[in-house]
Design an enzyme around this catalytic site. Sequence first.
Site, PDB file in Angstrom:
ATOM      1  N   GLY A  55       8.341   1.721  10.852  1.00 36.81           N
ATOM      2  CA  GLY A  55       9.024   0.633  11.817  1.00 36.81           C
ATOM      3  C   GLY A  55       7.634   0.834  13.029  1.00 36.81           C
ATOM      4  N   CYS A  82       6.897   7.446   7.079  1.00 37.08           N
ATOM      5  CA  CYS A  82       6.654   7.087   8.521  1.00 37.08           C
ATOM      6  C   CYS A  82       7.597   7.271   9.685  1.00 37.08           C
ATOM      7  CB  CYS A  82       5.862   5.747   8.593  1.00 37.08           C
ATOM      8  SG  CYS A  82       4.808   5.654   9.833  1.00 37.08           S
ATOM      9  N   TYR A  83       7.947   5.818  10.136  1.00 38.30           N
ATOM     10  CA  TYR A  83       9.119   6.229  11.117  1.00 38.30           C
ATOM     11  C   TYR A  83      10.175   6.676  10.584  1.00 38.30           C
ATOM     12  CZ  TYR A  83      12.543   4.383  14.273  1.00 38.30           C
ATOM     13  OH  TYR A  83      13.776   4.214  15.336  1.00 38.30           O
ATOM     14  N   HIS A 169       1.951   6.588   4.154  1.00 34.76           N
ATOM     15  CA  HIS A 169       2.760   5.265   3.418  1.00 34.76           C
ATOM     16  C   HIS A 169       2.268   5.248   1.968  1.00 34.76           C
ATOM     17  CE1 HIS A 169       4.023   2.850   6.792  1.00 34.76           C
ATOM     18  NE2 HIS A 169       3.166   3.473   7.530  1.00 34.76           N
ATOM     19  N   GLU A 171       3.423   3.640  -0.262  1.00 34.30           N
ATOM     20  CA  GLU A 171       3.572   2.289  -0.868  1.00 34.30           C
ATOM     21  C   GLU A 171       2.227   1.526  -1.038  1.00 34.30           C
ATOM     22  OE1 GLU A 171       4.897   3.298   2.018  1.00 34.30           O
ATOM     23  OE2 GLU A 171       5.038   1.816   3.349  1.00 34.30           O
ATOM     24  N   ASP A 227       9.357 -22.418  -9.056  1.00 36.22           N
ATOM     25  CA  ASP A 227      10.804 -21.676  -8.705  1.00 36.22           C
ATOM     26  C   ASP A 227      11.713 -22.660  -9.211  1.00 36.22           C
ATOM     27  OD1 ASP A 227       9.262 -19.774  -7.285  1.00 36.22           O
ATOM     28  OD2 ASP A 227       9.718 -20.491  -5.343  1.00 36.22           O
ATOM     29  N   LYS A 369       7.988 -13.548  -6.210  1.00 32.81           N
ATOM     30  CA  LYS A 369       7.223 -14.739  -6.788  1.00 32.81           C
ATOM     31  C   LYS A 369       6.766 -14.276  -8.234  1.00 32.81           C
ATOM     32  CE  LYS A 369       5.839 -18.903  -6.337  1.00 32.81           C
ATOM     33  NZ  LYS A 369       6.516 -19.841  -5.907  1.00 32.81           N
TER      34      LYS A 369
END
Length: 513
Positions: A55, A82-83, A169, A171, A227, A369
Amino acid sequence: MQSEMILVLDFGGQYNQLIARRVRELNVYCEVHPYNMPIEKIREMNPKGIIFTGGPSNVCDDDAPRCDKEIFELGIPVLGICYGAQLMNYLLGGKVATAPVREYGHTEVDVDNGTVLFKHVSSKTVCWMSHTVYIAEAAPGFTVTATTKVCPVAAAQNVEKGLYCVQFHPEVSHTVEGNKMLENFLKRVCKCQCDWKMDSFVETSIREIREKVGNGKVLCALSGGVDSSVAAVLLSKAVGKQLTCVFVDHGLLRKHEGDEVEAVFGPEGPYDLNFVRVNAQERFYSKLAGVEEPEKKRKIIGEEFIRVFEEEAKKIGAVDFLVQGTIYPDVIESGLGKSAVIKSHHNVGGLPDCVDFKEIIEPLRLLFKDEVRKAGLELGIPENLVFRQPFPGPGLAIRIIGEVTAEKVRLVQDADAIFRQEMAKAGLDRNANQYFAALTNMRSVGCMGDERTYDYACVIRAVTTTDFMTAEFAELPWSLIGRVSSRIVNEVKGINRVLYDCTGKPPATIELE
Ligand code: XMP
């Protein structure tokens, strides 16, 4: 309900969705919720593990987002990123301070790969760092498991309490072994089975929809986009003829698209549902006559769409459920009170108000998606529909600069069909994320045979993008552009010039209007 799930608590980091994506890619179901989710709700949800995102705030500031300290006492493993890592240490009595040097970008990290989070990770590994504040001293009970030249605590753990934190990070793909670290957290710390798959999602959804709908009547606005198509098929598999799909052909679709949608969803198609196609071309063209301003065109189309849908819905009578193709990024964005991914004018809004119904069903609200596409394939929807590129609600009207006429629609449809054919032939149709032909409002002089022409110039545009908020123009081979150009000018009477749009977004937008 999913058998095992990971809860991601969002502290405003730019990678919140990415964390959820990575967890799901490791076959564990995962949801993102705001950082201040009440502790009772977390208990109720009973996740196998919790991840705190990064964040932008400084954890030492009074107004910094903080969660309840009780979260560390639930007996549920927590990974702070991180944060999230700084917060975990700060709340538990560690020291967070401004780092002597800001670390940003690829950073070499020394890890103790004898620890559970770093099992099978190289002892020196490259991670993605982005911080100005750092953990100067880990909280009591924690041991340091990684360091960098700048960070005395690049990672730490309190195994007994199931608490883990990393300053970098894992990710993002720049953290070379980040996936291994996340997998270690899921499998070795949280003891996840990692068996969440699309087929189980489809099966569970069908069962749940059946239970919810009972004998009720369901209505779905079908656009032929990914969708709404996947949502419609899911519903039809669950409740068959109790579902009616209304498909409004506003005459602004790509060449043959209306017929293609009908071929799949209509009576000749494989699905057992009620399909209503409304051929409203003339209605839309007459409303658009003489209108040049882009936003006005959008508004007219949006409003007319609602009117047409409303009329059809009235014929069907009161329905119990209305289907919406909302997907997870929309839910995360709106749920966390951030600006929407897609500008408001991008959605054909207002549907719920114009139809008499009891409840909304959003069967895809938990999917990203590409997961929607996977579900589509799982449901047996044809690939050309599943991998369809995005197409704007107002359709070709915003690919025709200035006034829309039936003749201009024909020109742009024919040019676009040629472009798409050639892209597919060249095997480039999945390389560009969106590509199309558009019609400028400019006419210029040309010569065809011995004759002078004074015809429209058409633009071809192809972009690569991940989020559609920014985009690069695609560098298509000149030979392909040349072929497309000569075919369009030869085959589409009314166009005598073809231009390639080599502008990114920003400064341009993807669509021309
Ligand atoms: P822009 O042109 O804003 O487009 O760069 C970004 C993405 O949004 C789509 N788009 C729309 N979609 N209604 C829609 O449903 C609209 O009015 C609209 N305008 C743009 C565009 O196709 C691209 O994918």
